[in-house]
Motif scaffolding. Structure first.
Motif, PDB file in Angstrom:
ATOM      1  N   ASP A 203       0.836  -1.066   0.055  1.00  0.00           N
ATOM      2  CA  ASP A 203      -0.016  -0.005   0.076  1.00  0.00           C
ATOM      3  C   ASP A 203       1.039   1.359  -0.091  1.00  0.00           C
ATOM      4  O   ASP A 203       1.513   1.475   0.992  1.00  0.00           O
ATOM      5  CB  ASP A 203      -0.835  -0.180   1.293  1.00  0.00           C
ATOM      6  CG  ASP A 203      -1.933   0.905   1.105  1.00  0.00           C
ATOM      7  OD1 ASP A 203      -2.055   1.691   0.168  1.00  0.00           O
ATOM      8  OD2 ASP A 203      -2.551   1.314   2.224  1.00  0.00           O
ATOM      9  N   THR A 204       0.790   1.907  -1.091  1.00  0.00           N
ATOM     10  CA  THR A 204       1.755   3.099  -1.272  1.00  0.00           C
ATOM     11  C   THR A 204       1.054   4.139  -0.870  1.00  0.00           C
ATOM     12  O   THR A 204       0.105   4.632  -1.175  1.00  0.00           O
ATOM     13  CB  THR A 204       2.194   3.353  -2.629  1.00  0.00           C
ATOM     14  OG1 THR A 204       1.036   3.476  -3.519  1.00  0.00           O
ATOM     15  CG2 THR A 204       3.109   2.081  -3.234  1.00  0.00           C
ATOM     16  N   CYS A 206       0.130   5.114   2.587  1.00  0.00           N
ATOM     17  CA  CYS A 206      -0.987   4.199   3.250  1.00  0.00           C
ATOM     18  C   CYS A 206      -1.780   4.988   4.340  1.00  0.00           C
ATOM     19  O   CYS A 206      -2.482   4.200   4.923  1.00  0.00           O
ATOM     20  CB  CYS A 206      -0.099   3.106   4.166  1.00  0.00           C
ATOM     21  SG  CYS A 206       0.904   3.570   5.480  1.00  0.00           S
ATOM     22  N   TRP A 211      -6.163   0.276   5.234  1.00  0.00           N
ATOM     23  CA  TRP A 211      -6.491  -0.738   4.088  1.00  0.00           C
ATOM     24  C   TRP A 211      -5.617  -2.325   4.608  1.00  0.00           C
ATOM     25  O   TRP A 211      -6.272  -3.423   4.555  1.00  0.00           O
ATOM     26  CB  TRP A 211      -6.138  -0.293   2.795  1.00  0.00           C
ATOM     27  CG  TRP A 211      -6.315  -1.246   1.653  1.00  0.00           C
ATOM     28  CD1 TRP A 211      -7.559  -1.502   1.080  1.00  0.00           C
ATOM     29  CD2 TRP A 211      -5.434  -1.831   0.748  1.00  0.00           C
ATOM     30  NE1 TRP A 211      -7.464  -2.205  -0.117  1.00  0.00           N
ATOM     31  CE2 TRP A 211      -6.072  -2.426  -0.185  1.00  0.00           C
ATOM     32  CE3 TRP A 211      -3.932  -1.819   0.928  1.00  0.00           C
ATOM     33  CZ2 TRP A 211      -5.359  -3.331  -1.145  1.00  0.00           C
ATOM     34  CZ3 TRP A 211      -3.407  -2.951  -0.060  1.00  0.00           C
ATOM     35  CH2 TRP A 211      -4.095  -3.710  -0.981  1.00  0.00           C
ATOM     36  N   GLY A 212      -4.539  -1.883   4.891  1.00  0.00           N
ATOM     37  CA  GLY A 212      -3.778  -3.298   5.242  1.00  0.00           C
ATOM     38  C   GLY A 212      -4.272  -3.919   6.685  1.00  0.00           C
ATOM     39  O   GLY A 212      -4.016  -5.078   6.494  1.00  0.00           O
ATOM     40  N   THR A 222       0.085  -7.199   4.129  1.00  0.00           N
ATOM     41  CA  THR A 222       0.252  -6.059   3.107  1.00  0.00           C
ATOM     42  C   THR A 222       1.432  -5.476   3.981  1.00  0.00           C
ATOM     43  O   THR A 222       1.783  -5.166   5.190  1.00  0.00           O
ATOM     44  CB  THR A 222      -0.755  -5.031   3.360  1.00  0.00           C
ATOM     45  OG1 THR A 222      -2.176  -5.726   2.733  1.00  0.00           O
ATOM     46  CG2 THR A 222      -0.705  -3.773   2.527  1.00  0.00           C
ATOM     47  N   SER A 224       2.632  -1.561   4.542  1.00  0.00           N
ATOM     48  CA  SER A 224       2.086  -0.251   4.289  1.00  0.00           C
ATOM     49  C   SER A 224       3.262   0.513   4.220  1.00  0.00           C
ATOM     50  O   SER A 224       4.154   0.373   4.989  1.00  0.00           O
ATOM     51  CB  SER A 224       1.110  -0.203   5.571  1.00  0.00           C
ATOM     52  OG  SER A 224       0.026  -0.799   5.212  1.00  0.00           O
ATOM     53  N   HIS A 266      -1.621  -1.142  -4.390  1.00  0.00           N
ATOM     54  CA  HIS A 266      -2.581  -0.232  -3.928  1.00  0.00           C
ATOM     55  C   HIS A 266      -2.200   1.166  -3.888  1.00  0.00           C
ATOM     56  O   HIS A 266      -1.215   1.545  -3.026  1.00  0.00           O
ATOM     57  CB  HIS A 266      -3.445  -0.987  -2.941  1.00  0.00           C
ATOM     58  CG  HIS A 266      -4.574   0.083  -2.299  1.00  0.00           C
ATOM     59  ND1 HIS A 266      -4.611   0.819  -1.214  1.00  0.00           N
ATOM     60  CD2 HIS A 266      -5.780   0.379  -2.973  1.00  0.00           C
ATOM     61  CE1 HIS A 266      -5.658   1.434  -1.064  1.00  0.00           C
ATOM     62  NE2 HIS A 266      -6.419   1.193  -2.072  1.00  0.00           N
ATOM     63  N   CYS A 267      -3.066   2.045  -4.535  1.00  0.00           N
ATOM     64  CA  CYS A 267      -2.974   3.353  -4.138  1.00  0.00           C
ATOM     65  C   CYS A 267      -4.188   4.216  -4.026  1.00  0.00           C
ATOM     66  O   CYS A 267      -5.030   4.281  -4.932  1.00  0.00           O
ATOM     67  CB  CYS A 267      -2.070   4.117  -5.460  1.00  0.00           C
ATOM     68  SG  CYS A 267      -2.331   5.880  -5.283  1.00  0.00           S
ATOM     69  N   SER A 268      -4.469   4.476  -2.784  1.00  0.00           N
ATOM     70  CA  SER A 268      -5.804   5.496  -2.637  1.00  0.00           C
ATOM     71  C   SER A 268      -5.550   6.830  -2.254  1.00  0.00           C
ATOM     72  O   SER A 268      -5.188   7.107  -1.237  1.00  0.00           O
ATOM     73  CB  SER A 268      -6.553   4.551  -1.416  1.00  0.00           C
ATOM     74  OG  SER A 268      -7.839   5.386  -1.118  1.00  0.00           O
ATOM     75  N   CYS A 270      -3.144   8.395  -3.126  1.00  0.00           N
ATOM     76  CA  CYS A 270      -1.753   8.473  -2.521  1.00  0.00           C
ATOM     77  C   CYS A 270      -0.929   9.701  -2.877  1.00  0.00           C
ATOM     78  O   CYS A 270       0.255   9.939  -2.463  1.00  0.00           O
ATOM     79  CB  CYS A 270      -1.115   7.272  -2.764  1.00  0.00           C
ATOM     80  SG  CYS A 270      -0.840   7.031  -4.595  1.00  0.00           S
TER      81      CYS A 270
END
Length: 607
Positions: A203-204, A206, A211-212, A222, A224, A266-268, A270
């Motif tokens: 998770d970039t 994070c 999420w992790g 994950t 993070s 994953h990038c939310s 970010c």
């Protein structure tokens, strides 16, 4: 006769030199064996049919000399301003480095003469962390006393302060309905997240690792990732919660992971500018993703049609950004896998067919063979596509056994170790099960809720972590950046880890691990890394009341105990599981203490 006599004097009998030369040769050989016994490297502990004889052979030599003895020392306390000291990502040193691509946030370790040789204190009012799994939802405010993130992010439901605690509601910028609903939608888009196909994730950017944390309940492990900053302390919050995390940033250097490691990235929102600088950041994601792995993006420019008004931009700008991103992903052999609402999923090519179609004029080009794709320690990122090695037939996600079966299947990548084979891998698993059973008899806390965050400081295949997989722990597997890089095999098993050089500080905050484990680390690295500095780094990252299991040659064990006492650790020496005289165990516990500086400040404030 005269001529013969004069010749004899000018060229003495050759036999007269044989004895001195022989003696000199024997002395040099003996001295080299002496040095080898002391400094034999863990890097040379490779599997053949059975590694035990080879490893034991190295340790036999360490008993040829008297154990190392050092003078007792009491390490001073660092000032209270060092309570969150991260030596290689220190904000106080940022101005020395450039702003280009935020390179100042990368690792920049202080020179030897500037290293702190003192004990990092906890914050005033520090308490033993809340135990897992309750810690996923709350932590003590005094352990991570950051008001800025509470003030700035509480409206996004990252966290909120209630009394003496931070509470983590499970919200985020892109999941206002909670992380659970967000991941539910993601699993609908990626069915492999439900059946054990997807196991390792990164998770970039994070946040506080919600999420992790949610994925842990779904069998997905994950890493993070977030940079060190002055205010948010994202990684520190994650680790305080008992969620795997590491300090890092995608900038100019590769991330400390081998190629083809993660099943999903994953990038939310970010805020990484994926299509800038020729797409080099996305090329790094491509490098560390397994063939057939997934890249998930939520936030700008995804769903810009409905979201652009809240992004301080225009619909036209967001459409342009999305079109550019799509072209870049296509040129890197990604395919759009699925999309719904705010989430878009791309999949990396399952095989090399797409890469074979690239021409010399393609952009980005294929990387040449001049740089090992697994090299990841201070290795510059390159504007090219890392093509998976066709030698490995089972790297692709579709060819990898599902979790948990993959844990005990010998990975193809053990072949990087000379002479490695499935039999040696099986033996390694059996060996670590026996060792962990013995450890638990000496340290009952291992396997209980007293220990959550664990680090194996010098693993080979992750055997220690595999033996703990049913316990309420997660393990950061560290592979030396100066040895054979077996970290790919660790990830193939469905475990996580990082490359690292123990001559430097690890990329984490202080007080973030409950247990540190090492096996012959000083035997392997004492010729490069000063023992005192390694132990001080262990003290920095170990939580108060945390433990260390130190498995070492009898040559080093007493000197380690001496230094540990100077760090206010309590240690007990034990035999190994097979009562081998040539190596011993130290089981140590770090004491909880508070800075004298904070005590003096309290006394002054009372007058």
């Amino acid at each position: 006769m005269k001529g013969k006599d004069s010749k004899s004097g000018a060229y003495p009998n050759k036999n007269s030199k044989v004895v001195p030369i022989t003696l000199m040769f024997m002395v040099l050989c003996g001295f080299s064996f002496y040095l080898g016994g002391i400094y034999c490297s863990e890097k040379n502990r490779f599997f053949k049919k059975d590694t035990t004889p080879l490893i034991q052979g190295h340790k036999d030599m360490t008993t040829a000399v008297a154990p190392l003895q050092i003078k007792a020392v009491n390490f001073p306390e660092c000032g209270l301003e060092f309570q969150d000291y991260t030596p290689c990502t220190d904000p106080k040193r940022w101005r020395k480095y450039g702003n280009y691509r935020l390179t100042f946030m990368e690792r920049h370790c202080p020179p030897v003469m500037e290293r702190k040789q003192c004990l990092v204190p906890p914050p005033n009012g520090y308490k033993p962390p809340i135990r897992w799994p309750k810690s996923k939802d709350e932590c003590w405010y005094r352990n991570v006393p950051y008001d800025w993130i509470n003030n700035e992010k509480s409206n996004q439901h990252w966290l909120k302060k209630e009394g003496e605690k931070f509470i983590f509601p499970g919200g985020g910028t892109m999941f206002p309905n909670g992380v659970g609903a967000y991941v539910d939608l993601m699993q609908d888009l990626i069915p492999g997240m439900k059946d054990g196909t997807v196991r390792t994730a990164i998770d970039t950017g994070c946040g506080v690792a919600s999420w992790g944390g949610d994925l842990l309940n779904r069998g997905i492990l994950t890493v993070s990732l977030a940079p060190r900053d002055n205010h948010e302390a994202q990684v520190q919050f994650a680790l305080e919660r008992g969620i795997p995390a590491i300090l890092g940033i995608i900038s100019t250097q590769r991330l400390p992971f081998p190629s083809n490691s993660f099943d999903i990235a994953h990038c939310s929102r970010c805020l990484i500018p994926w299509s800038e600088f020729g797409g080099i950041y996305l090329m790094e994601i491509h490098r560390i993703l397994r063939p057939g792995g997934f890249w998930v993006l939520s936030g700008p420019p995804i769903n810009y049609e409905n979201r652009w008004r809240g992004w301080n931009t225009t619909a036209a700008e967001q459409k342009s950004d999305l079109d550019k991103l799509k072209r870049l992903l296509t040129s890197m052999c990604f395919k759009l896998y699925n999309k719904k609402d705010d989430i878009a999923v791309w999949q990396k090519s399952l095989d090399n067919t797409c890469y074979e179609k690239l021409t010399p004029s393609s952009y980005p080009p294929k990387c040449d063979d001049s740089l090992d794709p697994d090299s990841a320690w201070y290795t510059p990122m390159r504007s090219c596509i890392t093509v998976p090695n066709p030698r490995f037939k089972k790297l692709a996600l579709k060819s990898t056994p599902k979790w948990p079966e993959r844990l005990n299947v010998a990975p193809e990548r053990i072949s990087v170790v000379p002479g490695a084979n499935a039999g040696g891998f099986k033996h390694d698993n059996s060996k670590w099960r026996n060792r962990v059973k013995h450890y638990k008899s000496l340290l009952p806390a291992l396997g209980s809720d007293k220990i959550r965050n664990v680090m194996d400081m010098n693993t080979l295949y992750g055997g220690f972590a595999a033996a703990l997989v049913k316990d309420p722990v997660w393990v950061m597997n560290v592979v030396s950046s100066y040895g054979i890089n077996t970290l790919g095999a660790v990830y193939d098993r469905g475990l996580i880890g990082s490359n690292h050089d123990w001559c430097e500080a690890f990329s984490t905050y202080p007080r973030t691990y409950d247990l540190l484990h090492l096996d012959g680390l000083f035997t392997a690295e004492s010729h490069r890394c000063e023992m005192k500095n390694v132990l001080l780094e262990m003290d920095r990252i170990l939580r108060p009341a945390g433990y260390a299991i130190i498995r070492e040659s009898t040559y080093f064990i007493d000197s380690i105990a001496t230094l540990a006492k100077g760090m206010r650790w309590g240690c007990q020496k034990h035999d190994t599981e097979y009562n081998v005289e040539k190596e011993k165990l130290l089981i140590c516990q770090k004491k909880l203490w508070y800075s004298k500086q904070s005590s003096n400040d309290e006394i002054k404030s009372s007058f």
